[in-house]
Design an enzyme around this catalytic site. Sequence first.
Site, PDB file in Angstrom:
ATOM      1  N   LYS A 289       0.835  -1.209   0.000  1.00  0.00           N
ATOM      2  CA  LYS A 289       0.000   0.000   0.000  1.00  0.00           C
ATOM      3  C   LYS A 289       0.861   1.247   0.000  1.00  0.00           C
ATOM      4  O   LYS A 289       0.501   2.257  -0.609  1.00  0.00           O
ATOM      5  CB  LYS A 289      -0.963  -0.002   1.190  1.00  0.00           C
ATOM      6  CG  LYS A 289      -2.110  -0.958   0.995  1.00  0.00           C
ATOM      7  CD  LYS A 289      -3.322  -0.549   1.798  1.00  0.00           C
ATOM      8  CE  LYS A 289      -4.485  -1.465   1.508  1.00  0.00           C
ATOM      9  NZ  LYS A 289      -5.586  -1.303   2.442  1.00  0.00           N
TER      10      LYS A 289
ATOM     11  N   LYS B 224     -10.124  -5.327  -5.363  1.00  0.00           N
ATOM     12  CA  LYS B 224     -11.086  -4.248  -5.613  1.00  0.00           C
ATOM     13  C   LYS B 224     -10.438  -3.083  -6.331  1.00  0.00           C
ATOM     14  O   LYS B 224     -11.084  -2.343  -7.045  1.00  0.00           O
ATOM     15  CB  LYS B 224     -11.567  -3.681  -4.275  1.00  0.00           C
ATOM     16  CG  LYS B 224     -12.373  -4.561  -3.428  1.00  0.00           C
ATOM     17  CD  LYS B 224     -12.726  -3.805  -2.150  1.00  0.00           C
ATOM     18  CE  LYS B 224     -12.525  -4.689  -0.951  1.00  0.00           C
ATOM     19  NZ  LYS B 224     -12.787  -4.123   0.331  1.00  0.00           N
TER      20      LYS B 224
ATOM     21  N   LYS C  83      -3.390 -11.211  -6.972  1.00  0.00           N
ATOM     22  CA  LYS C  83      -4.705 -11.572  -6.406  1.00  0.00           C
ATOM     23  C   LYS C  83      -5.798 -10.678  -7.001  1.00  0.00           C
ATOM     24  O   LYS C  83      -5.526  -9.540  -7.395  1.00  0.00           O
ATOM     25  CB  LYS C  83      -4.683 -11.501  -4.872  1.00  0.00           C
ATOM     26  CG  LYS C  83      -4.850 -10.147  -4.295  1.00  0.00           C
ATOM     27  CD  LYS C  83      -5.208 -10.191  -2.806  1.00  0.00           C
ATOM     28  CE  LYS C  83      -5.411  -8.739  -2.378  1.00  0.00           C
ATOM     29  NZ  LYS C  83      -5.758  -8.488  -1.032  1.00  0.00           N
TER      30      LYS C  83
HETATM   31  P1  TYM Z   1     -10.355  -6.805   2.841  1.00  0.00           P
HETATM   32  O1  TYM Z   1     -11.457  -5.824   3.018  1.00  0.00           O
HETATM   33  O2  TYM Z   1      -9.250  -6.462   1.915  1.00  0.00           O
HETATM   34  O3  TYM Z   1     -10.934  -8.192   2.383  1.00  0.00           O
HETATM   35  C1  TYM Z   1     -12.015  -8.813   3.048  1.00  0.00           C
HETATM   36  C2  TYM Z   1     -11.832 -10.318   3.062  1.00  0.00           C
HETATM   37  O4  TYM Z   1     -11.742 -10.815   1.721  1.00  0.00           O
HETATM   38  C3  TYM Z   1     -10.582 -11.627   1.589  1.00  0.00           C
HETATM   39  N1  TYM Z   1     -10.068 -11.485   0.209  1.00  0.00           N
HETATM   40  C4  TYM Z   1      -9.794 -12.507  -0.600  1.00  0.00           C
HETATM   41  N2  TYM Z   1      -9.903 -13.836  -0.448  1.00  0.00           N
HETATM   42  C5  TYM Z   1      -9.565 -14.628  -1.486  1.00  0.00           C
HETATM   43  N3  TYM Z   1      -9.124 -14.134  -2.681  1.00  0.00           N
HETATM   44  C6  TYM Z   1      -8.991 -12.814  -2.880  1.00  0.00           C
HETATM   45  N4  TYM Z   1      -8.568 -12.360  -4.062  1.00  0.00           N
HETATM   46  C7  TYM Z   1      -9.333 -11.924  -1.822  1.00  0.00           C
HETATM   47  N5  TYM Z   1      -9.337 -10.576  -1.677  1.00  0.00           N
HETATM   48  C8  TYM Z   1      -9.787 -10.325  -0.435  1.00  0.00           C
HETATM   49  C9  TYM Z   1      -9.611 -11.089   2.619  1.00  0.00           C
HETATM   50  O5  TYM Z   1      -8.640 -12.042   2.959  1.00  0.00           O
HETATM   51  C10 TYM Z   1     -10.530 -10.754   3.766  1.00  0.00           C
HETATM   52  O6  TYM Z   1     -10.782 -11.882   4.553  1.00  0.00           O
HETATM   53  N6  TYM Z   1      -7.675  -6.070   6.950  1.00  0.00           N
HETATM   54  C11 TYM Z   1      -8.829  -6.722   6.436  1.00  0.00           C
HETATM   55  C12 TYM Z   1     -10.117  -6.283   7.103  1.00  0.00           C
HETATM   56  C13 TYM Z   1     -10.116  -6.436   8.586  1.00  0.00           C
HETATM   57  C14 TYM Z   1     -10.271  -7.667   9.282  1.00  0.00           C
HETATM   58  C15 TYM Z   1     -10.234  -7.315  10.657  1.00  0.00           C
HETATM   59  C16 TYM Z   1     -10.419  -8.995   8.877  1.00  0.00           C
HETATM   60  C17 TYM Z   1     -10.007  -5.457   9.494  1.00  0.00           C
HETATM   61  N7  TYM Z   1     -10.070  -5.979  10.747  1.00  0.00           N
HETATM   62  C18 TYM Z   1     -10.332  -8.297  11.632  1.00  0.00           C
HETATM   63  C19 TYM Z   1     -10.534  -9.959   9.860  1.00  0.00           C
HETATM   64  C20 TYM Z   1     -10.481  -9.611  11.217  1.00  0.00           C
HETATM   65  C21 TYM Z   1      -8.957  -6.380   4.967  1.00  0.00           C
HETATM   66  O7  TYM Z   1      -8.449  -5.394   4.498  1.00  0.00           O
HETATM   67  O8  TYM Z   1      -9.763  -7.200   4.266  1.00  0.00           O
END
Ligand code: TYM
Length: 334
Positions: free
Chosen positions: A115, A200, A197
């Site tokens: 990032k 978004k 990967k």
């Molecule tokens: P975020 O918002 O980027 O993504 C949300 C969830 O989607 C999963 N994910 C994927 N899984 C498989 N293939 C992909 N291409 C893919 N892209 C995203 C992510 O692994 C995630 O589970 N930091 C976290 C949000 C967060 C969080 C937490 C998660 C904040 N606090 C506490 C769990 C527990 C994040 O940015 O996810």
Amino acid sequence: MIDDKKVLFSGMQSTGNLTLGNYLGALKNWVSLSDEYECFYSVVDMHSITVRQDPAELRKRARSLLTLYIAAGLDPKKNCIYYQSHVSGHAELAWILNCFTYMGELNRMTQFKDKAAKHADNINAGLFTYPVLMAADILLYQADVVPVGKDQLQHLEITRDIAQRFNGIYGDVFTIPEPYVGKSGARIMSLQDPSKKMSKSDENQNASIYLMDDPDTIIRKFKRAVTDSEACVRYCEEQPGIRNLIDIYCACNDVKPEDVEKEFDGKGYGDFKMAVGESVVSVLKPLQERYEQLSKDKAYLDSIIKENAEKAQYYSNKTLRKVQKKIGFPERIR
Ligand code: TYM
């Protein structure tokens, strides 16, 4: 434990349009685990502001994400679905945990490095301490399990390290959480570059399937998905594009890669891509329909938002008070 049930916590950022990766890597598993655990599912809007956001857009996306959680099948009467920014304990615990986290640990986080490279003009302290807020999210509810995609495993690891360090000093304050990664779909790759990967924030619209894409768009994107010239549906390292499509097919149909190889033995990529596209359409269509319906019911959503914020506040305060006492903050006078 809450009422004899183990606790589950997870969250998603309210930025950009959710992709099939978010759904198959996380949301789908949330739904399948939701009966077994006492669940907290947060719309982590505080994490979102580590990157500049348009205020009106951020508010809209947060509501849309919360609606999507419910549309995906999470019952908001049983699962605590809420906005992170409505529960003050997240920021309060994050501050405390900041004092138990080392710069060196945070420096190793690959998401921070990625990032920071992407937003070189705004490498703010929040971006750096992002994993500490994530640790606070999880530890605040004494979560036993955290379902995430593979890209979040490093953040789970640092959460465990911080919790163990804290417990080592003050006794058993935090439950040490375990990650939960699904058998398939834990790392969905870009349809245009299977070494990256699905994300978004990808500028190439054809690289990602968005949860709100209509059936024609979905089929078109799969038809254009980058594959190779081997022309056989085989699950192997050398065919990363096909491997990704097999992963998607498996996650949508709850089957194993071997089954897919058998099913498509002797068939070409055209047939297979079509079948993957159709599987995705059949998974997303009902979700989209429920989303459209729910979005219209403002009063219902508002009541869910209010009730669940109160519930989250209640449970998070329990941990927060315990932590504040342990570290020596003065008692509150009632
Ligand atoms: P975020 O918002 O980027 O993504 C949300 C969830 O989607 C999963 N994910 C994927 N899984 C498989 N293939 C992909 N291409 C893919 N892209 C995203 C992510 O692994 C995630 O589970 N930091 C976290 C949000 C967060 C969080 C937490 C998660 C904040 N606090 C506490 C769990 C527990 C994040 O940015 O996810």
